[in-house]
Enzyme design. Sequence first.
Site, PDB file in Angstrom:
ATOM      1  N   GLN A 172       5.762 -10.101  63.416  1.00 44.75           N
ATOM      2  CA  GLN A 172       6.277  -8.770  63.053  1.00 44.75           C
ATOM      3  C   GLN A 172       6.584  -7.883  64.261  1.00 44.75           C
ATOM      4  OE1 GLN A 172       7.255  -7.572  60.158  1.00 44.75           O
ATOM      5  NE2 GLN A 172       6.563  -9.242  58.846  1.00 44.75           N
ATOM      6  N   CYS A 315       5.414 -12.780  50.466  1.00 43.16           N
ATOM      7  CA  CYS A 315       4.839 -14.052  50.032  1.00 43.16           C
ATOM      8  C   CYS A 315       3.847 -13.860  48.892  1.00 43.16           C
ATOM      9  CB  CYS A 315       4.133 -14.725  51.197  1.00 43.16           C
ATOM     10  SG  CYS A 315       4.975 -14.454  52.739  1.00 43.16           S
TER      11      CYS A 315
HETATM   12  N1  PLP Z   1       3.263 -14.279  60.103  1.00 46.51           N
HETATM   13  C1  PLP Z   1       3.581 -13.013  59.745  1.00 46.51           C
HETATM   14  C2  PLP Z   1       2.779 -11.873  60.265  1.00 46.51           C
HETATM   15  C3  PLP Z   1       4.667 -12.790  58.881  1.00 46.51           C
HETATM   16  O1  PLP Z   1       4.976 -11.549  58.521  1.00 46.51           O
HETATM   17  C4  PLP Z   1       5.410 -13.904  58.423  1.00 46.51           C
HETATM   18  C5  PLP Z   1       6.521 -13.734  57.466  1.00 46.51           C
HETATM   19  O2  PLP Z   1       6.435 -13.031  56.486  1.00 46.51           O
HETATM   20  C6  PLP Z   1       5.033 -15.192  58.843  1.00 46.51           C
HETATM   21  C7  PLP Z   1       3.957 -15.339  59.691  1.00 46.51           C
HETATM   22  C8  PLP Z   1       5.776 -16.411  58.409  1.00 46.51           C
HETATM   23  O3  PLP Z   1       6.980 -16.536  59.119  1.00 46.51           O
HETATM   24  P1  PLP Z   1       8.168 -17.463  58.551  1.00 46.51           P
HETATM   25  O4  PLP Z   1       8.740 -16.726  57.381  1.00 46.51           O
HETATM   26  O5  PLP Z   1       9.126 -17.574  59.690  1.00 46.51           O
HETATM   27  O6  PLP Z   1       7.571 -18.773  58.182  1.00 46.51           O
END
Ligand code: PLP
Length: 375
Positions: A172, A315
């Site tokens: 982020q 998510c």
């Molecule tokens: N880590 C954080 C803090 C996130 O906000 C996100 C995505 O929402 C992720 C990991 C996962 O990233 P990616 O969507 O590229 O798999």
Amino acid sequence: MDHAATTPVAPEVLEAMNPYFSEKFGNSASLHYFGREAENALEDARRYIAKFFGVKPEEIFFTSGGTEADNLALKGIASAFGKGHIITSQIEHHAILHTAKWLENHGFDVTYLPVDKYGFVNPEDVEKTIRKDTILVSIMHANNEIGTIEPIEEIGKICRKYGVYFHTDAVQTVGKIPIPTKNIDLLSSSAHKLYGPKGVGLLYIKNGVKIEPIQHGGGHERGMRSGTENVAGIVGFAKAIELAKKHMDKEAKRLSALRDELIKETLKIGDSWLNGHPTKRLPGNAHFGFKFIEGEALILLLDEMGIAASTGSACSSKSLKPSHVLTAIGLKPEEAHGSLRLTLGKDNNEEDIKYAADAIQDVVEKLRKISPFKK
Ligand code: PLP
């Protein structure tokens, strides 16, 4: 107003990527002209990105995104050590938390540090929790739900003092605020949060860190992450970083001002509060709690008014369980349910803020009128 979930690919990024889908389509592992062309683009991108982070090109390993980078960091270190203790926090992204849980099921010991009411991990807690068998500390740079920026410089120093590896999930923050890489051994980033494409990310691994690959195959990425590289995506990632670097300071100031205006206006609504810290938060992040309403209803009504917002992280937004981040900062489940996250980005302006603030007020009033919880 949901840029923490994802961002649109910037036109310049799309333009940079385009040739690598068709005329420059080579596999970077091939020896012929097309392969060399792809490899040059890949290595140019790696060099550029490494320079941005102030690290060496051979310390950058491209992945399919933030989730894979987080998995590689935790499982890769765990696999290299075979056993041991890992420290993380209760408010990490599920890419960390679910990986840590999986490692617990495979014989590793994990401590999930609590946070205070703003969502801060206390560096002293990290220091007190480090044991002789601690192999890794993983604390995110900024939280994706409430925007709190963690004291990773202090945590990194403590890890260095005890000779424990420090990983930070900077998904982020890359391109939004400066990254203090000095005492960081591993760092995750993802292109789609900074106007780059989805499905590409990276793990920075400091030279000398003891880590094993978790995905095996043709030996790409110096054996650390097999699988033909997503050259177009990686070229786009580098371009996105170039644009972010150019605009970062100005954009952070602009977004912080818009965010503060949104917070000021929204907190005029009765029985509302701000989640996260008032100032030590991501420039574009505003996260509110409202008594007597359901976040889901709020999101749907705002959506009808053309405002894309979120109740928490994308998510978990389809799950009815209260957010683990909000319960960790001490909210009761009913308080956690009435939450709203707005995350601003490059196309938001003052007019949007005014429109959103008015809309939130209308929608909250409307929902409270029909709320069975409000007497
Ligand atoms: N880590 C954080 C803090 C996130 O906000 C996100 C995505 O929402 C992720 C990991 C996962 O990233 P990616 O969507 O590229 O798999």
